[in-house]
Design an enzyme around this catalytic site. Structure first.
Site, PDB file in Angstrom:
ATOM      1  N   LYS A 173       0.966  -1.247   0.025  1.00 32.68           N
ATOM      2  CA  LYS A 173      -0.135  -0.009   0.021  1.00 32.68           C
ATOM      3  C   LYS A 173       0.941   1.225   0.043  1.00 32.68           C
ATOM      4  O   LYS A 173       1.464   1.680   0.997  1.00 32.68           O
ATOM      5  CB  LYS A 173      -0.846   0.031   1.289  1.00 32.68           C
ATOM      6  CG  LYS A 173      -2.167   0.669   1.069  1.00 32.68           C
ATOM      7  CD  LYS A 173      -2.197   2.141   0.681  1.00 32.68           C
ATOM      8  CE  LYS A 173      -1.791   2.990   1.819  1.00 32.68           C
ATOM      9  NZ  LYS A 173      -1.529   4.468   1.040  1.00 32.68           N
ATOM     10  N   CYS A 281      13.798  11.161   6.121  1.00 30.31           N
ATOM     11  CA  CYS A 281      14.054  10.681   7.368  1.00 30.31           C
ATOM     12  C   CYS A 281      15.237  10.788   8.019  1.00 30.31           C
ATOM     13  O   CYS A 281      15.307  10.901   9.205  1.00 30.31           O
ATOM     14  CB  CYS A 281      13.190   9.322   7.496  1.00 30.31           C
ATOM     15  SG  CYS A 281      14.248   8.180   7.139  1.00 30.31           S
TER      16      CYS A 281
END
Ligand code: NAD
Length: 498
Positions: A173, A281
């Protein structure tokens, strides 16, 4: 206009939920297409398909599975320019940076070609009279990955590579912001010989994520994204009895010691703070110069470098970074800069007013630099995820280390110094998962594992490297006794080999 549906059972299928989201092209702000948002029923159909395909894939010997990945590497290399173009258009990062995104994913697939080695169990002959013990690794069945917008090639491959190499069927997903690359990867896997139903892409938002979290046939979920969603997914997935690992947000510090090579430190901060518009990140978002002199010199040198950053459309090969991903992201980042000013930080370079000539509707922002940021400020505590670097001055090394350790996030960190003692002490004591010594973005290579500490990660085991095979497999241990002729009667005490 592109219409993205899903990739289920070896083909692109249209969405049937009636719900869609827009996919933007951040460099000019146009709408590139729409993406279908899957319903619970569509997710269930994908899982049923994957579940039917998985046993035959698990029964395919690991060398043959690895060969499919080898072929995938060949096809992905041929499609490199096309993938990088889609990635840059939907994400906003430059084409050169998009190629790095793809490459770091490819390296994990290269590592996964060692699946036959990773899937080996252990064996002890003669653990007792006529007794042998052996262990085996088996796939879990159907597993899922839920991934963020900022690395649409790398992170799906980090998840899918080990999962499918280990014999699972995989449901991805991806982020609804940039689904184009994951959809192309699915086609490349199929073309490489992966059976239909083993790599599926279900596009969607919270509704499809919740359907994944609640589906009884999904045995494990690997998530990467922001910390609030990571925590939610970890809680709900675990309470549904699944194996879950979630990697969240970050606030990565770079400590600059007085003896650091200042040219190197400034270059490192500029690249790691502003590359990909700070949407990494592992971006450095906090610089911690140690001592007044170091801080003054660092800020003095950073200002002209931040002012002269070259911002451009993703297709401009000379740009340092491109636009951010959406208009909402742009507004959020500018809001943080406004907040920093209100909180009393000194805004030395203000990129809020930047407009890209010829691309006025694009989601651009210039680099921002704050000095005299303090730990009580929200711009220090919270992840901004944009081209904004904060300088927090520390009086000595201990204070610099304490700042890193007291922050709620613990993804990446770096120290710049020529002092081996300081570097060694820092690496040993810092409470952060990935540490750089004169390296600003210490993303471990594919054969090590990637993962933060504290509120940057939830669950056990890291991503890629040996941990990924542990995460996507379960161990079975067999204790056997041959020959069968031994007769020593019933025993009512716990068996020992003593
Ligand atoms: P995000 O949390 O908004 O989205 C991540 C995924 O979760 C997407 O697939 C999205 O569709 C889904 N999602 C979003 N809201 C949801 C909800 N309410 N319920 C269920 N699912 C939901 O993250 P993002 O903006 O796509 O990515 C940026 C974030 O990811 C940053 O915080 C960044 O630090 C983090 N990140 C972490 C790592 C790491 O390894 N630690 C790596 C890359 C990015």
């Amino acid at each position: 206009m592109i219409t993205y549906g899903h990739f289920i059972g070896g083909k692109r299928v249209a969405g049937t939920s009636g719900r869609t989201a827009e996919v933007f092209q951040p460099m000019d702000g146009s709408v590139r297409g729409t993406v279908a948002l899957a319903s619970k029923a569509e997710l269930a159909a994908a899982v049923a398909n994957a579940k039917a395909a998985q046993p035959a894939w698990a029964a395919t010997n690991p060398q043959r599975r690895a060969r499919v990945l080898m072929k995938f590497l060949e096809l992905a290399a041929k499609a490199n320019d096309e993938l990088a173009d889609i990635l840059a258009r939907e994400h906003g990062k430059t084409v050169a940076d998009a190629k790095g995104d793809i490459q770091r994913g490819i390296e994990v697939i290269e590592y996964c070609i060692g699946a036959p080695q990773m899937m080996k169990g252990e064996y002890t002959e003669g653990a007792g009279p006529g007794i042998d013990i052996y262990s085996m690794r088996q796939p879990l069945g159907v597993v899922a990955g839920i991934t963020p917008f900022n690395f649409p090639a790398m992170i799906p491959l980090w998840k899918a590579g080990p999962a499918i190499a280990a014999g699972n069927a995989f449901i991805l997903k991806p982020s609804e912001r940039d689904p184009g690359v994951p959809m192309r990867l699915a086609e490349l896997f199929l073309e490489a010989g992966l059976p239909a139903g083993i790599f599926n892409v279900v596009n969607g938002d919270k509704e499809s994520v919740d359907a994944i979290l609640d589906h009884p046939d999904i045995k494990a979920i690997g998530f990467v994204g922001s910390t609030p969603i990571a925590e939610y997914i970890y809680g709900r997935g675990c309470s549904n009895g699944k194996r879950v690992q979630c990697f969240g947000g970050a606030k990565n510090h770079m400590v600059i010691m007085p003896d650091a090579d200042m040219d190197q430190a400034v270059d490192a901060l500029i690249g790691a703070g502003y590359g990909s518009a700070g949407e990494r990140c592992m971006a450095i978002s906090v610089a911690v110069p140690v001592g007044q002199k170091t801080a003054d010199e660092l800020v003095r040198r950073l200002i002209p470098r931040v002012e002269s950053l070259k911002i451009g459309p993703s297709t401009d090969s000379s740009a340092d970074f491109g636009p951010v991903v959406t208009k909402a992201a742009l507004e959020r980042i500018k809001g943080y800069v406004d907040l920093g000013v209100q909180e009393g930080a000194k805004l030395k370079v203000d990129g809020r007013g930047f407009s890209m000539q010829g691309y006025e509707n694009g989601f651009y922002m210039g680099g921002c630099l704050f000095d005299e940021v303090t730990p009580d400020m929200r711009i220090y505590k919270e992840e901004i995820f944009g081209p904004v670097l904060s300088v927090v001055r520390a009086k000595d090394y201990e204070e610099g280390l304490r700042l890193c350790n007291d922050h709620e996030y613990g993804n990446g960190v770096a120290i710049f110094t020529r002092d081996g003692d300081a570097a060694r002490d820092f690496a040993a004591k810092v409470e952060v998962g990935m540490v750089g010594v004169n390296v600003p973005i210490p993303v471990p290579l594919a054969y090590y594992t990637f993962g933060g500490w504290k509120r940057s990660s939830f669950g056990d085991l890291n991503q890629h490297g040996p941990d990924a095979f542990r995460f996507y497999t379960k161990t079975k241990t067999v204790t056997s006794r041959w020959p069968s002729g031994i007769k020593d009667g019933a025993s009512f005490v716990i068996p020992t080999m003593g």
